[in-house]
Design a protein around this motif. Structure first.
Motif, mmCIF file in Angstrom:
data_model
loop_
_atom_site.group_PDB
_atom_site.id
_atom_site.type_symbol
_atom_site.label_atom_id
_atom_site.label_comp_id
_atom_site.label_asym_id
_atom_site.label_seq_id
_atom_site.Cartn_x
_atom_site.Cartn_y
_atom_site.Cartn_z
ATOM 1 N N ALA A 193 46.857 52.093 35.040
ATOM 2 C CA ALA A 193 46.656 51.142 36.124
ATOM 3 C C ALA A 193 45.195 51.030 36.556
ATOM 4 C CB ALA A 193 47.516 51.532 37.325
ATOM 5 N N GLY A 194 44.480 52.149 36.564
ATOM 6 C CA GLY A 194 43.081 52.132 36.997
ATOM 7 C C GLY A 194 42.214 51.194 36.176
ATOM 8 N N PRO A 195 42.161 51.374 34.845
ATOM 9 C CA PRO A 195 41.399 50.448 34.010
ATOM 10 C C PRO A 195 41.899 49.007 34.108
ATOM 11 C CG PRO A 195 41.808 52.472 32.821
ATOM 12 C CD PRO A 195 42.619 52.546 34.081
ATOM 13 N N ALA A 196 43.221 48.818 34.263
ATOM 14 C CA ALA A 196 43.757 47.461 34.387
ATOM 15 C C ALA A 196 43.199 46.786 35.634
ATOM 16 C CB ALA A 196 45.281 47.502 34.440
ATOM 17 N N ARG A 197 43.130 47.527 36.738
ATOM 18 C CA ARG A 197 42.586 46.949 37.977
ATOM 19 C C ARG A 197 41.103 46.614 37.820
ATOM 20 N NH1 ARG A 197 45.990 51.090 40.366
ATOM 21 N NH2 ARG A 197 47.765 50.078 41.417
ATOM 22 N N LYS A 198 40.366 47.427 37.079
ATOM 23 C CA LYS A 198 38.945 47.150 36.868
ATOM 24 C C LYS A 198 38.750 45.886 36.036
ATOM 25 C CE LYS A 198 37.476 51.958 37.365
ATOM 26 N NZ LYS A 198 36.896 53.160 36.718
ATOM 27 N N VAL A 199 39.628 45.671 35.072
ATOM 28 C CA VAL A 199 39.566 44.450 34.269
ATOM 29 C C VAL A 199 39.877 43.237 35.141
ATOM 30 C CG1 VAL A 199 40.716 43.166 32.419
ATOM 31 C CG2 VAL A 199 40.039 45.537 32.046
ATOM 32 N N VAL A 200 40.842 43.385 36.044
ATOM 33 C CA VAL A 200 41.172 42.309 36.982
ATOM 34 C C VAL A 200 39.962 41.979 37.853
ATOM 35 C CG1 VAL A 200 42.529 41.709 39.027
ATOM 36 C CG2 VAL A 200 43.645 42.741 37.038
ATOM 37 N N LEU A 201 39.299 42.998 38.369
ATOM 38 C CA LEU A 201 38.121 42.774 39.207
ATOM 39 C C LEU A 201 37.015 42.080 38.424
ATOM 40 C CD1 LEU A 201 37.960 46.116 41.239
ATOM 41 C CD2 LEU A 201 38.608 43.836 42.071
ATOM 42 N N ALA A 202 36.864 42.434 37.145
ATOM 43 C CA ALA A 202 35.868 41.768 36.306
ATOM 44 C C ALA A 202 36.206 40.288 36.162
ATOM 45 C CB ALA A 202 35.803 42.433 34.934
ATOM 46 N N GLY A 203 37.492 39.986 35.959
ATOM 47 C CA GLY A 203 37.918 38.594 35.865
ATOM 48 C C GLY A 203 37.710 37.849 37.168
ATOM 49 N N PHE A 204 37.935 38.537 38.279
ATOM 50 C CA PHE A 204 37.730 37.923 39.593
ATOM 51 C C PHE A 204 36.266 37.550 39.800
ATOM 52 C CE2 PHE A 204 36.673 38.586 44.146
ATOM 53 C CZ PHE A 204 37.418 37.532 44.682
ATOM 54 N N VAL A 205 35.360 38.447 39.422
ATOM 55 C CA VAL A 205 33.927 38.177 39.557
ATOM 56 C C VAL A 205 33.524 36.979 38.711
ATOM 57 C CG1 VAL A 205 31.612 39.065 39.085
ATOM 58 C CG2 VAL A 205 33.319 40.549 40.164
ATOM 59 N N VAL A 206 34.026 36.926 37.478
ATOM 60 C CA VAL A 206 33.727 35.786 36.604
ATOM 61 C C VAL A 206 34.260 34.498 37.224
ATOM 62 C CG1 VAL A 206 34.221 34.725 34.362
ATOM 63 C CG2 VAL A 206 33.657 37.153 34.493
ATOM 64 N N GLY A 207 35.475 34.562 37.793
ATOM 65 C CA GLY A 207 36.059 33.392 38.429
ATOM 66 C C GLY A 207 35.231 32.901 39.607
ATOM 67 N N VAL A 208 34.732 33.831 40.415
ATOM 68 C CA VAL A 208 33.893 33.469 41.560
ATOM 69 C C VAL A 208 32.618 32.782 41.084
ATOM 70 C CG1 VAL A 208 32.468 34.384 43.430
ATOM 71 C CG2 VAL A 208 34.789 35.248 43.103
ATOM 72 N N ILE A 209 32.017 33.327 40.032
ATOM 73 C CA ILE A 209 30.795 32.731 39.477
ATOM 74 C C ILE A 209 31.068 31.312 38.978
ATOM 75 C CG2 ILE A 209 29.094 32.880 37.623
ATOM 76 C CD1 ILE A 209 29.321 35.940 37.848
ATOM 77 N N CYS A 210 32.201 31.146 38.264
ATOM 78 C CA CYS A 210 32.561 29.814 37.766
ATOM 79 C C CYS A 210 32.768 28.836 38.926
ATOM 80 C CB CYS A 210 33.834 29.896 36.925
ATOM 81 S SG CYS A 210 33.628 30.670 35.307
ATOM 82 N N SER A 211 33.408 29.307 39.986
ATOM 83 C CA SER A 211 33.644 28.449 41.148
ATOM 84 C C SER A 211 32.339 28.042 41.807
ATOM 85 C CB SER A 211 34.542 29.168 42.162
ATOM 86 O OG SER A 211 35.842 29.364 41.647
ATOM 87 N N LEU A 212 31.422 29.000 41.942
ATOM 88 C CA LEU A 212 30.122 28.690 42.543
ATOM 89 C C LEU A 212 29.359 27.663 41.722
ATOM 90 C CD1 LEU A 212 28.960 32.255 43.677
ATOM 91 C CD2 LEU A 212 29.774 30.375 45.121
ATOM 92 N N ILE A 213 29.429 27.810 40.409
ATOM 93 C CA ILE A 213 28.772 26.830 39.531
ATOM 94 C C ILE A 213 29.435 25.463 39.692
ATOM 95 C CG2 ILE A 213 28.352 26.169 37.122
ATOM 96 C CD1 ILE A 213 28.102 29.159 36.485
ATOM 97 N N GLY A 214 30.772 25.470 39.745
ATOM 98 C CA GLY A 214 31.522 24.218 39.865
ATOM 99 C C GLY A 214 31.234 23.466 41.142
ATOM 100 N N THR A 215 30.948 24.191 42.231
ATOM 101 C CA THR A 215 30.646 23.525 43.497
ATOM 102 C C THR A 215 29.313 22.780 43.451
ATOM 103 O OG1 THR A 215 29.599 25.522 44.408
ATOM 104 C CG2 THR A 215 31.955 25.223 44.836
ATOM 105 N N GLN A 216 28.475 23.136 42.485
ATOM 106 C CA GLN A 216 27.159 22.510 42.375
ATOM 107 C C GLN A 216 27.130 21.363 41.369
ATOM 108 O OE1 GLN A 216 24.822 23.569 44.599
ATOM 109 N NE2 GLN A 216 26.559 24.827 45.266
ATOM 110 N N ILE A 217 28.233 21.163 40.667
ATOM 111 C CA ILE A 217 28.304 20.089 39.675
ATOM 112 C C ILE A 217 29.094 18.928 40.267
ATOM 113 C CG2 ILE A 217 29.083 19.431 37.367
ATOM 114 C CD1 ILE A 217 28.819 22.348 36.546
#
Length: 207
Positions: free
Chosen positions: A54-78
């Protein structure tokens, strides 16, 4: 987190990026192409959970969340034809739905870990997918939550139409959510095949 977890992180990041791009392209009347890629995020989470815990799985989820936030921030500027490609409501709904649903997936999977091999990935994905759909579409398009972004006109999503074109009268966003949910349920069943294969190969390589 170690190097053996890197493929899971990269796979999750690739799915999040692809889904953020493909969600802009329609597939039929009720879906976007992103509906067919995003559900595989649950497959990545479940494989990581089964093989590494579960520990590594949660870390992978957090990595995906960070990528998603970055994509959203980029999308707000386009800027698109009708404004930013990603609005505040969509960004908040996407991020909150992803993090909540994926963490719930990890919790449910862990609780059912000792059962039959298919029970944990199937139950966790079905529950996580349902929560994800409910959170995202209600936050992004429900009229009752318009206070999140008053300047964003999503009245089109509240147009009352037959559910999926044939059912009772409901707001358009409910039909969109229902179609998305049905795809997720179908892919949850299909994903059991690659789950079994990938887990088998990774389990052998880690022993």
């Amino acid at each position: 987190m170690n190097r053996t977890h890197l493929p899971g992180i990269l796979a999750m990041a690739a799915i999040v990026v692809a889904s953020n791009i493909l969600v802009q392209f329609l597939f039929g009347q009720w879906l976007t192409w992103g509906a067919f890629t995003y559900p595989f995020a649950f497959l990545v989470t479940d494989v990581m959970n089964r093989v590494y815990g579960a520990g590594p799985a949660r870390k992978v989820v957090l990595a995906g969340f960070v990528v998603g936030v970055i994509c959203s921030l980029i999308g707000t500027q386009i800027m698109g034809e009708f404004g930013p490609l990603v609005t505040l409501r969509i960004a908040v709904g996407s991020g909150l739905a992803f993090l909540t649903a994926q963490m719930l997936d990890v919790t449910v999977f862990s609780a059912l870990r000792e059962g039959k091999w298919w029970r944990a990935p199937l139950a966790s994905t079905l529950i996580g997918s349902s929560v994800d759909t409910a959170l995202f579409f209600s936050i992004a398009f429900s009229a009752s939550l318009s206070w999140i972004e008053p300047a964003n006109d999503v009245s089109w999503a509240g147009e009352v139409l037959p559910l999926l074109g044939v059912g009772p009268l409901v707001p358009l966003w409910v039909s969109l959510a229902t179609a998305d949910w049905m795809v997720k349920l179908g892919l949850a069943l299909l994903a059991l095949v690659p789950f079994r294969i990938i887990v088998g190969k990774l389990s052998v390589s880690t022993t």
